[in-house]
Structures are given as C-alpha cells and as structure tokens.
Design an enzyme around this catalytic site. Structure first.
Site, PDB file in Angstrom:
ATOM      1  N   LYS A 182     -25.569 -39.768  45.648  1.00 40.48           N
ATOM      2  CA  LYS A 182     -25.496 -39.060  44.361  1.00 40.48           C
ATOM      3  C   LYS A 182     -24.119 -39.224  43.708  1.00 40.48           C
ATOM      4  CE  LYS A 182     -24.221 -34.773  44.140  1.00 40.48           C
ATOM      5  NZ  LYS A 182     -23.318 -34.020  43.294  1.00 40.48           N
ATOM      6  N   ASN A 183     -23.070 -39.023  44.489  1.00 40.33           N
ATOM      7  CA  ASN A 183     -21.741 -39.034  43.870  1.00 40.33           C
ATOM      8  C   ASN A 183     -21.316 -40.428  43.423  1.00 40.33           C
ATOM      9  OD1 ASN A 183     -21.565 -36.304  44.076  1.00 40.33           O
ATOM     10  ND2 ASN A 183     -20.279 -36.289  45.913  1.00 40.33           N
TER      11      ASN A 183
ATOM     12  N   CYS B  50     -14.574 -22.462  29.148  1.00 35.23           N
ATOM     13  CA  CYS B  50     -13.287 -21.858  29.486  1.00 35.23           C
ATOM     14  C   CYS B  50     -13.094 -21.745  30.997  1.00 35.23           C
ATOM     15  CB  CYS B  50     -13.126 -20.506  28.803  1.00 35.23           C
ATOM     16  SG  CYS B  50     -14.526 -19.443  29.096  1.00 35.23           S
TER      17      CYS B  50
ATOM     18  N   ARG C  14     -11.483 -24.711  37.462  1.00 35.33           N
ATOM     19  CA  ARG C  14     -11.957 -25.980  38.030  1.00 35.33           C
ATOM     20  C   ARG C  14     -11.164 -27.095  37.373  1.00 35.33           C
ATOM     21  NH1 ARG C  14     -18.205 -26.342  38.925  1.00 35.33           N
ATOM     22  NH2 ARG C  14     -17.351 -27.606  40.574  1.00 35.33           N
TER      23      ARG C  14
ATOM     24  N   ASP D 109     -18.280 -31.413  51.732  1.00 31.49           N
ATOM     25  CA  ASP D 109     -19.691 -31.269  51.357  1.00 31.49           C
ATOM     26  C   ASP D 109     -20.604 -31.096  52.567  1.00 31.49           C
ATOM     27  OD1 ASP D 109     -18.978 -31.467  48.740  1.00 31.49           O
ATOM     28  OD2 ASP D 109     -19.875 -33.431  48.371  1.00 31.49           O
TER      29      ASP D 109
ATOM     30  N   ARG E  74     -30.286 -30.610  42.813  1.00 34.06           N
ATOM     31  CA  ARG E  74     -29.238 -31.387  42.124  1.00 34.06           C
ATOM     32  C   ARG E  74     -28.833 -32.603  42.962  1.00 34.06           C
ATOM     33  NH1 ARG E  74     -24.035 -28.450  41.512  1.00 34.06           N
ATOM     34  NH2 ARG E  74     -23.560 -30.642  41.305  1.00 34.06           N
TER      35      ARG E  74
HETATM   36  C1  UD1 Z   1     -16.050 -34.728  44.331  1.00 32.20           C
HETATM   37  C2  UD1 Z   1     -17.520 -34.660  44.688  1.00 32.20           C
HETATM   38  C3  UD1 Z   1     -17.820 -33.374  45.433  1.00 32.20           C
HETATM   39  C4  UD1 Z   1     -16.894 -33.238  46.641  1.00 32.20           C
HETATM   40  C5  UD1 Z   1     -15.437 -33.433  46.245  1.00 32.20           C
HETATM   41  C6  UD1 Z   1     -14.507 -33.498  47.449  1.00 32.20           C
HETATM   42  C7  UD1 Z   1     -18.526 -35.928  42.909  1.00 32.20           C
HETATM   43  C8  UD1 Z   1     -19.361 -35.901  41.690  1.00 32.20           C
HETATM   44  N1  UD1 Z   1     -18.270 -34.726  43.470  1.00 32.20           N
HETATM   45  O1  UD1 Z   1     -15.774 -33.634  43.485  1.00 32.20           O
HETATM   46  O2  UD1 Z   1     -19.180 -33.412  45.850  1.00 32.20           O
HETATM   47  O3  UD1 Z   1     -17.037 -31.948  47.180  1.00 32.20           O
HETATM   48  O4  UD1 Z   1     -15.276 -34.664  45.514  1.00 32.20           O
HETATM   49  O5  UD1 Z   1     -14.891 -34.525  48.304  1.00 32.20           O
HETATM   50  O6  UD1 Z   1     -18.151 -36.973  43.407  1.00 32.20           O
HETATM   51  N2  UD1 Z   1      -8.212 -30.940  41.709  1.00 32.20           N
HETATM   52  C9  UD1 Z   1      -7.180 -30.514  40.906  1.00 32.20           C
HETATM   53  N3  UD1 Z   1      -6.977 -31.158  39.707  1.00 32.20           N
HETATM   54  C10 UD1 Z   1      -7.765 -32.185  39.280  1.00 32.20           C
HETATM   55  C11 UD1 Z   1      -8.813 -32.609  40.110  1.00 32.20           C
HETATM   56  C12 UD1 Z   1      -9.020 -31.968  41.326  1.00 32.20           C
HETATM   57  O7  UD1 Z   1      -6.449 -29.586  41.262  1.00 32.20           O
HETATM   58  O8  UD1 Z   1      -7.521 -32.727  38.200  1.00 32.20           O
HETATM   59  C13 UD1 Z   1      -8.455 -30.291  43.017  1.00 32.20           C
HETATM   60  C14 UD1 Z   1      -9.805 -29.603  43.126  1.00 32.20           C
HETATM   61  O9  UD1 Z   1      -9.797 -28.312  42.589  1.00 32.20           O
HETATM   62  C15 UD1 Z   1     -10.018 -29.614  44.624  1.00 32.20           C
HETATM   63  C16 UD1 Z   1      -9.368 -30.935  45.066  1.00 32.20           C
HETATM   64  O10 UD1 Z   1      -8.493 -31.302  44.007  1.00 32.20           O
HETATM   65  O11 UD1 Z   1      -9.348 -28.554  45.241  1.00 32.20           O
HETATM   66  C17 UD1 Z   1     -10.332 -32.078  45.314  1.00 32.20           C
HETATM   67  O12 UD1 Z   1     -11.225 -32.181  44.236  1.00 32.20           O
HETATM   68  P1  UD1 Z   1     -11.895 -33.552  43.796  1.00 32.20           P
HETATM   69  O13 UD1 Z   1     -11.774 -34.569  44.902  1.00 32.20           O
HETATM   70  O14 UD1 Z   1     -11.377 -33.911  42.456  1.00 32.20           O
HETATM   71  O15 UD1 Z   1     -13.398 -33.122  43.676  1.00 32.20           O
HETATM   72  P2  UD1 Z   1     -14.443 -33.591  42.631  1.00 32.20           P
HETATM   73  O16 UD1 Z   1     -14.129 -34.995  42.185  1.00 32.20           O
HETATM   74  O17 UD1 Z   1     -14.639 -32.571  41.588  1.00 32.20           O
END
Ligand code: UD1
Length: 431
Positions: free
Chosen positions: A22-23, A117, A122, A306, A398
């Site tokens: 999926k990702n 918002c 996130r 995950d 999902r």
């Molecule tokens: C992706 C996966 C999700 C998985 C996660 C971690 C997809 C669509 N989703 O989510 O299933 O759980 O990786 O393996 O691929 N962060 C920041 N700032 C940013 C971006 C991230 O602080 O700009 C933080 C997040 O809050 C989190 C950490 O970095 O604590 C890791 O997040 P990230 O790897 O970005 O997760 P996703 O890409 O959202």
C-alpha cells in the site's frame, strides 16, 4: 454500517498470497502522472487508500483505467488543474505525495492536507523545508491547503532532521524533475522508498542510493512511459505472520520478499515460533504458547511501527512480561483500552506498553481506532474465546485487500455483517 463478526479459537492454517505494498502504491500512483505518456502499474492493492489517490488524480483530470484486477493504466497528459480539494483526500495522510508529484512536473501544486488545522499535530515541516530548499515558495493557506509553486526547481543538499518515509519519497519525486543534483541525507530506507525510486528510474529518473541514508538525484527534463509491478506489502505479510503466532497456527505468506520481513521473523523466533524462509515465501509455525519479548519500533531496518499493535496483541497472550516501546510516533496505543476489555493485562506509561501475558482473551464488542490497531484487534478476536464484533472496519480496509476473505481461506470464522440478523445467522452457522 459494516462490522466484522469473529468467532475466535481456530488455529489459522494454510497459504495466503500477499498483495502489493500500500505505501509503495500511494507514492507510485502519484508519481505515475509525472509523465505525459501512459504508465501501467501492476500489483496495485485494492484497498481504500489506493482508491482515494486514484480518485484524487482523476479529480484533476488524469485518465485512469483499471485494466485488470490489480492493474491500472494511468495517463497524466489529461491533467487540467493542480488543485486537489480537501474532500478528495481528507481520509489519507499520503495525499502529501500529490504535492511532490505535481510540483515536480508542473512546478505548482495546491493540495489540501488531511485534517486541515491538524497539520500542527501531524507535521509535514520537513517536506515543506525540502520543497523550499529546491526553490519553491510554500504557503499553508486557510483550510489547510498547501500551495507550493516555483518558477523552476533547482537541486539542493537537504539534511532531514528526522528519518521520514513521506519526506524522503516526496523530495525524491520533486527533485527528479529539478535542474541539477539533489542530495538527500538521513533519508528513510524502507522497502517502499526503494520501490518508488526504482519506479521513477524506470520512467527515466536518475536516482542513486535509495535504500541507504544518502540518496543522490540528478534532475531530468522529462519522464516516460513504463510498465511496473509494485513490491509485496511487508506489513500485510507481517500481519498474517502475527496471525499464525497468536492463533497457534501455521501460515505461509506467499509472493513476499523475505528480506523485508527479517525484523518480524526475528521477533517471532524470539517468541517461540518456527520461521522457515523460502525464496518468495515465509512460513510461520506456532510451537505452543508464545514467549514474552521486548520490542522497540524504529525506522527500517528496525522493527516497523506499523507492526507494533499486531505484536502487542500477540504478546498479550504470551507467557511472561513483555515491553513494547513506540519509537517512531508520539502516540500509537489507542487500541490498548480495547485489548484490556478483552482481558489483556498491562500498563501504558508514555510510549511504553508493559504487557503481562494472560492465558486467553475473551471476545468483546470492539471499535477499530485506526488501520493497524484495527488489524491487531481482529487478530486478538481470532485468538479469543467466543464472539467479537469490530466496528469502523473501513479503517482496516484502508490498507488490507480482502482481509476477511484471506483470513477465511486460512480457516478463520470471520464475516462482514451489516445488521443483527446477519450476526445471528453467523452465530448459528459457526455454533
Ligand atoms: C509512513 C507510512 C506509515 C508508517 C510511517 C513510519 C506511508 C503512506 N505511510 O508514514 O504507514 O507508519 O511511514 O514508517 O508510507 N515527521 C515530522 N515532520 C515531517 C515528517 C514526519 O516531524 O515533516 C515525524 C512524524 O511525526 C513521525 C516521524 O517523523 O514521528 C516519522 O514519520 P514518517 O516516516 O514521515 O511517516 P509517514 O511518511 O507519515
């Protein structure tokens, strides 16, 4: 409203074919519109998140045709707008990939982010910092619309403060159509990062180093047509492996890349299961009651966040005390109260769940709090005494293609019901 009804207690046995990741699919489907030629993507998982990305792309004019069950033909040449509305993407976080793809190709994207918002809680600050480093102006407008635009994108040296899957993929997409070289440092290394990079390279991009923490991208002017098959889903496979462990069963996950499952296999071995790796399969055989263990989630190749809820569910019936620590997200334990209502014992302290294993869980009426936690509750229900009903299964759908169908093929007593009559019928059938 649809619910799962489950009768627990049957050890799950047999083979199950794992769908596309999926990702990876979310990144690849978004990136597929970066060329004006037709792209064919195979092994697309038929899950709600894929559907959301496909509909969002169609909403701006992309022509997308389902050629076969898991095969989609995508034509980005018909795109007429770079404006993705909130109602198109509110359900998924990965809508952010539409920014990288559209900004890379059209040098402009206006994409609503889920929750508007909620952006503060996130964050996508590293995505925005990266786009800005490539020369884009990025504003967050009223209603949580991210507006990114640039006269041209120019390669840059970008150091991520934290390892982020989303920021790595997004910057890879935008940078592959920037002028000059981009270097991404402290990049994420998840299998789907490599898959999206392979896909972009097959379209003519010049990306090196995906799968390591330094990715080098030489910008190209145009990308071209390709036929590409998405890798198998590491998390779907891991969930069925955990299902073998928690139900005392024997499951072979087929069409997988065993290397991607190593951290999961290692934990299952510590928990007393036998794990047999084939070339493209992994078999998990339960050897009686599970042993306790400790888990800390980390970016790849660490134990995946995950998979944390599914393993916590399994450890809730293991012998002894287990400690599960979440190392990626701030809070990912919204399933704990539901598990406790099934008879699990434990304490949640900050980001650590101390679990005191019990012999058996009991069926209960449950609500899926999110995608993976929902899957964990289904696993717990499959292992529990008696019947469970699980609400909000759209969250589970999902990310899992035909979850209940695949579980039934392994012997599980699980069906989707929409009313009390269906529930009574199921109860009579399975006794
Ligand atoms: C992706 C996966 C999700 C998985 C996660 C971690 C997809 C669509 N989703 O989510 O299933 O759980 O990786 O393996 O691929 N962060 C920041 N700032 C940013 C971006 C991230 O602080 O700009 C933080 C997040 O809050 C989190 C950490 O970095 O604590 C890791 O997040 P990230 O790897 O970005 O997760 P996703 O890409 O959202």
């Amino acid at each position: 409203m649809e619910k799962y009804i489950v009768k627990g207690g049957t050890p799950l046995k047999g083979e199950v074919k794992i769908s596309g990741a999926k990702n990876a699919a979310l990144g690849i489907l978004a990136a597929a519109v970066m060329t004006d030629q037709v792209v064919t993507v195979e092994n697309v998982p038929l899950v709600r998140d894929s559907d959301v990305i496909i509909k969002a792309l169609q909403s701006v004019g992309a022509s997308i045709r389902q050629k076969e069950k898991n095969v989609f033909e995508i034509d980005g040449s018909t795109i007429k707008s770079v404006n993705i509305r909130y109602d198109q993407v509110k359900k998924i976080r990965a809508s952010y990939y539409l920014i990288g793809a559209l900004l890379g190709k059209y040098k402009e994207a206006k994409v609503a982010l889920p929750g508007g918002c909620d952006i503060g809680s996130r964050p996508i600050d590293m995505h925005i910092k990266g786009f800005t480093a490539l020369g884009a102006d990025v504003d967050i407008m009223a209603g949580g619309i991210v507006w990114a635009r640039a006269r041209k994108l120019t390669g840059a040296h970008i150091y991520f403060d934290m390892v982020s899957v989303g920021a790595t993929i997004n910057l890879m997409m935008a940078a592959c159509m920037a002028e000059g070289e981009t270097i991404l440092e402290n990049a994420a290394k998840e299998p789907h990062i490599v898959d999206v990079a392979n896909f972009l390279n097959a379209m003519g991009a010049k990306i090196k180093g995906a799968g390591t923490d330094v990715i080098r991208i030489k910008g190209v002017k145009k990308l071209h047509s390709v036929t590409y098959s998405i890798i198998p889903d590491q998390i779907e496979a891991g969930t069925f492996m955990a299902a073998a462990a928690i139900t005392g069963g024997d499951i072979t996950v087929c069409d997988v890349i065993p290397k991607h499952l190593e951290s999961i296999s290692a934990k299952l071995i510590e928990m007393g299961c036998e794990v047999i790796e084939g070339d493209d399969s992994v078999r998990v055989i339960s050897k009686g009651r599970l042993h306790s263990t400790n888990i800390k989630t980390l970016p790849y190749p660490g134990f995946p966040t995950d998979m944390q809820p599914q393993f916590a569910a399994a450890l809730s019936v293991a012998e002894g005390t287990s400690i599960v620590t979440e190392g990626v997200f701030d809070s990912r334990f919204r399933y704990v109260d539901e598990l406790v209502r099934m008879g699990a014992r434990g304490n949640l302290e900050g980001n650590t769940f101390y679990i005191e294993g019990v012999e058996k869980l009991s069926g209960a009426e449950l609500t899926a709090p999110d995608l993976r936690a929902g899957a964990a509750l289904v696993l717990a229900a499959l292992a529990a005494d008696g019947f469970s009903e699980i609400e909000d299964i759209h969250l589970i759908q999902r990310g899992y293609e035909d979850f209940d169908g695949k579980l039934r093929s392994l012997g599980a007593d699980i069906v989707i019901i929409t009313n009390e009559h269906d529930a009574q019928k199921f109860k009579l059938q399975v006794g």
